[in-house]
Design an enzyme around this catalytic site. Structure first.
Site, PDB file in Angstrom:
ATOM      1  N   TYR B 135     -69.548  -4.915  36.244  1.00 33.14           N
ATOM      2  CA  TYR B 135     -70.120  -5.638  37.164  1.00 33.14           C
ATOM      3  C   TYR B 135     -71.544  -5.151  37.275  1.00 33.14           C
ATOM      4  O   TYR B 135     -72.257  -6.082  38.027  1.00 33.14           O
ATOM      5  CB  TYR B 135     -69.471  -5.438  38.548  1.00 33.14           C
ATOM      6  CG  TYR B 135     -68.098  -6.189  38.817  1.00 33.14           C
ATOM      7  CD1 TYR B 135     -67.479  -6.833  37.986  1.00 33.14           C
ATOM      8  CD2 TYR B 135     -67.403  -6.079  39.888  1.00 33.14           C
ATOM      9  CE1 TYR B 135     -66.513  -7.563  38.053  1.00 33.14           C
ATOM     10  CE2 TYR B 135     -66.293  -6.770  40.185  1.00 33.14           C
ATOM     11  CZ  TYR B 135     -65.809  -7.463  38.992  1.00 33.14           C
ATOM     12  OH  TYR B 135     -64.505  -8.126  39.290  1.00 33.14           O
ATOM     13  N   LYS B 190     -56.849  -0.624  29.913  1.00 24.91           N
ATOM     14  CA  LYS B 190     -56.514  -1.425  28.851  1.00 24.91           C
ATOM     15  C   LYS B 190     -56.976  -0.684  27.826  1.00 24.91           C
ATOM     16  O   LYS B 190     -57.673  -1.377  26.807  1.00 24.91           O
ATOM     17  CB  LYS B 190     -56.992  -2.773  29.192  1.00 24.91           C
ATOM     18  CG  LYS B 190     -56.796  -3.950  28.406  1.00 24.91           C
ATOM     19  CD  LYS B 190     -55.265  -4.315  28.514  1.00 24.91           C
ATOM     20  CE  LYS B 190     -54.820  -5.173  27.377  1.00 24.91           C
ATOM     21  NZ  LYS B 190     -53.334  -5.811  27.934  1.00 24.91           N
ATOM     22  N   ASP B 222     -52.366  -5.482  32.872  1.00 23.83           N
ATOM     23  CA  ASP B 222     -51.497  -6.757  32.997  1.00 23.83           C
ATOM     24  C   ASP B 222     -50.151  -6.309  33.384  1.00 23.83           C
ATOM     25  O   ASP B 222     -49.419  -6.870  34.329  1.00 23.83           O
ATOM     26  CB  ASP B 222     -51.467  -7.403  31.744  1.00 23.83           C
ATOM     27  CG  ASP B 222     -51.170  -6.713  30.460  1.00 23.83           C
ATOM     28  OD1 ASP B 222     -51.613  -5.426  30.384  1.00 23.83           O
ATOM     29  OD2 ASP B 222     -50.794  -7.248  29.505  1.00 23.83           O
ATOM     30  N   ASP B 246     -61.059  -4.625  41.472  1.00 19.33           N
ATOM     31  CA  ASP B 246     -61.162  -5.718  42.281  1.00 19.33           C
ATOM     32  C   ASP B 246     -60.102  -6.714  42.505  1.00 19.33           C
ATOM     33  O   ASP B 246     -59.355  -7.289  43.305  1.00 19.33           O
ATOM     34  CB  ASP B 246     -62.487  -6.651  41.790  1.00 19.33           C
ATOM     35  CG  ASP B 246     -62.942  -7.594  42.532  1.00 19.33           C
ATOM     36  OD1 ASP B 246     -62.624  -7.827  43.646  1.00 19.33           O
ATOM     37  OD2 ASP B 246     -63.443  -8.354  41.862  1.00 19.33           O
ATOM     38  N   ASP B 250     -57.015  -6.721  45.871  1.00 21.96           N
ATOM     39  CA  ASP B 250     -56.807  -8.163  46.305  1.00 21.96           C
ATOM     40  C   ASP B 250     -55.180  -8.395  46.241  1.00 21.96           C
ATOM     41  O   ASP B 250     -54.828  -8.868  47.269  1.00 21.96           O
ATOM     42  CB  ASP B 250     -57.664  -8.852  46.155  1.00 21.96           C
ATOM     43  CG  ASP B 250     -59.085  -8.777  46.529  1.00 21.96           C
ATOM     44  OD1 ASP B 250     -59.096  -8.181  47.558  1.00 21.96           O
ATOM     45  OD2 ASP B 250     -59.832  -9.382  46.133  1.00 21.96           O
TER      46      ASP B 250
END
Ligand SMILES: [Mg+2]
Ligand SMILES: [Mg+2]
Lengths: 363, 363
Positions: B135, B190, B222, B246, B250
């Protein structure tokens, strides 16, 4: 029509055998040839994707793949591990479009973590770009940071990237798939923060203009992860990049509660494809005759529909699967009180019987 | 103890007013000073984060923040938009550790999309690194591809990166938070695909060795997205990077079904922090007196616990919130048949009354 049959490791051989049995009763001119892949190929030929197996896959019109991997290969060098077989097939065959349906069968609604009313009748298709994004982007590695919060310290880095043709081709795949469904595409991005996904969104809008009959909307990936939990039925086709697709397709599969039922496809630009169950090789239950063959059988149905242009044969398989579920037959992974537990072979036989019965009834 | 009160836009002023009311009945030596932020600050001073507001935040021991944003500012240049205020505060104050609890209140279990038995008693803490990752990583932009699948074509790119000190400091935050909870940390990465997250995993393991009393495990992102749906209660503290955090924070918030109840904190290396509800400014219901103030009131409790070292006062607020829920009081967002619908102010008054009652009973 030539089909390469690659059973692989673990439960792969058992579940693929049932799918082959189902394909054989369809009275289609299918030539099927089998080859080893994954750990089985490493044992037989010293490599998870031997040249002969790759050549068979290249020569075929479609590939039916079981699963690869076993703990016993974890110590091998990375290029020799079973998982390299699937990466190699994707790369050599240019399989850039991954189709991951998330379907909740009416008869299995109770298996979902979600309340029944939220998943009953769920039928969404996640299309994941499979050969680009940060999973393959160069450069990547470790180095000494020259800027950022801590210049001079050790850091690791990767590169996210998508080129215009990569986005265009997956966009066309998604819009064309939506035309065969409910004509709605949700493109998932993080355009508010990432340059790559602002570009992704821009190109999606451009390509979308060629499909005025398909409705296109855009959603940030964090919101998509929420909406899948809150109201999964709002989606029809979801198209996204390799990494976001990796995360969201698994989340969506788990929403159904029955990952043992979910097929998948990976297609090239001519709709040649590799078809495999969404689940793995499950070495813990291999050889016991209890694995669920339905995801593989449904993968064979996807193959008939997408690569072999036999939609009616595909529909017969899908109807037969619905029929065996309605008969109350369940493998252990989807079993619940009041249903009849069956093994891998019995389940395959039941699907064959359901297809044969329908054929007789129609004839 | 100095607290900067930054109500912001939309429902921000209404919900923060209730939290201030609650803080005032605690008989603590709190100095509270209010300043405009977001769209309100743009209207008053031409910038979403005026110097005077930033200075107040810097001088304070903690910041209580409402929410920013309104559709009417969507046309402003990006640096002038309300959301820039929160990004600016994080950056200028070095707030790198984002705490996102996902708690399912017993009284609100039915509001979740998940079956009650999967979420009843859920209490997990997601810790998201907030100032690094893709980001913020440079370089980024658009260019002509020199390699990849389509050399010569237009492409966009971003850079994922984490340095050792960035990972170390968020690791310490996570292990220390776990010590105050159930002593389990799940680091989400990951590592099988990304260099950045192999490094992340390596450093987590190194730092973890300093906390032998805390159990550390690792999960691919995942799989984490799946396990949150399948069995969210298996988690205690989840620590991950900015982007994965992020998405997962959520998803986890939505699992609870009552995002109007969830506080959050963003901390610097000295536990100075900014506290705000997990939900947004909800301009559609602003000024109507119907917004749920409980996430903001619970954010004030987090502030007392994490930044102001007043765990008992925090516990009193949390108990009071439990009490008003048990009384059956609900704002519209969490209302259900058989409970009593109340407005923002009534809900705040009820929390104040519950605190006062407990005080009297104890005294
Ligand atoms: Mg995955
Ligand atoms: Mg988010």
């Amino acid at each position: 029509m030539k089909i390469a049959i690659l059973p692989g490791d673990g439960i792969g051989t058992e579940i693929v055998a049932e799918a082959v049995k189902v394909l054989k009763v369809l009275d289609l001119p299918l030539e099927m040839e089998t080859a080893p892949v994954g750990g089985a190929a490493y044992e037989a030929a010293g490599h998870p994707l031997p040249d002969s197996t790759l050549q068979l896959a290249k020569d075929a019109d479609a590939i039916l793949f079981g699963a690869v991997g076993d703990w016993k290969y974890d110590k091998l060098d990375r290029p020799l591990r079973p998982e390299q077989a699937i990466l190699g097939l994707r790369k050599h065959l240019g399989l850039f479009a991954n189709f991951r349906p998330a379907i909740c069968y009416e008869q299995l609604t109770h298996a979902s973590s979600l309340k029944p009313e939220l998943v009953a009748g769920l039928d969404i298709l996640i299309i994941r770009e499979l050969t680009g994004d940060i999973y393959f982007g160069q450069p990547r590695g470790r180095r000494t940071a020259v800027d950022g919060h801590f210049p001079g310290s050790e850091e690791a880095f990767d590169t996210m990237r998508y080129s215009r043709p990569e986005i265009e081709r997956i966009a066309h795949v998604a819009f064309q798939a939506a035309r065969k469904r409910n004509k709605r595409v949700t493109s998932v991005d993080k355009a508010n923060v990432l340059e790559t996904f602002q570009f992704w969104k821009d190109v999606m809008i451009e390509v979308g203009a060629e499909y005025p009959d398909v409705e296109l909307d855009h959603m940030y990936v964090d919101n998509a992860a929420m909406q899948l939990v809150k109201a999964p039925k709002r989606f029809d086709v979801v198209v996204t990049g390799n990494m976001f697709g990796d995360i969201l397709s698994d989340e969506a599969a788990m929403l159904t509660g029955s990952i043992g039922m979910l097929p998948s496809a990976s297609l090239d630009k001519n709709n040649k494809g590799l078809y495999e169950p969404s689940h793995g090789s499950a070495p813990d239950i291999a050889g016991k005759g209890i694995a669920n063959p339905l995801a593989t059988i449904l993968s064979a149905a996807m193959m008939l529909k997408f690569s072999l242009n036999q939609p009616e044969a595909a529909a017969r398989i899908e109807a037969a699967v619905g029929s065996v579920l309605s008969q109350g037959l369940r493998t252990a992974d989807i079993w619940s009180e009041g249903t009849q537990k069956v093994g891998t072979r019995e389940m395959g036989d039941a699907v064959v019987a359901a297809i044969t019965t329908t054929k007789t009834m129609k004839g």
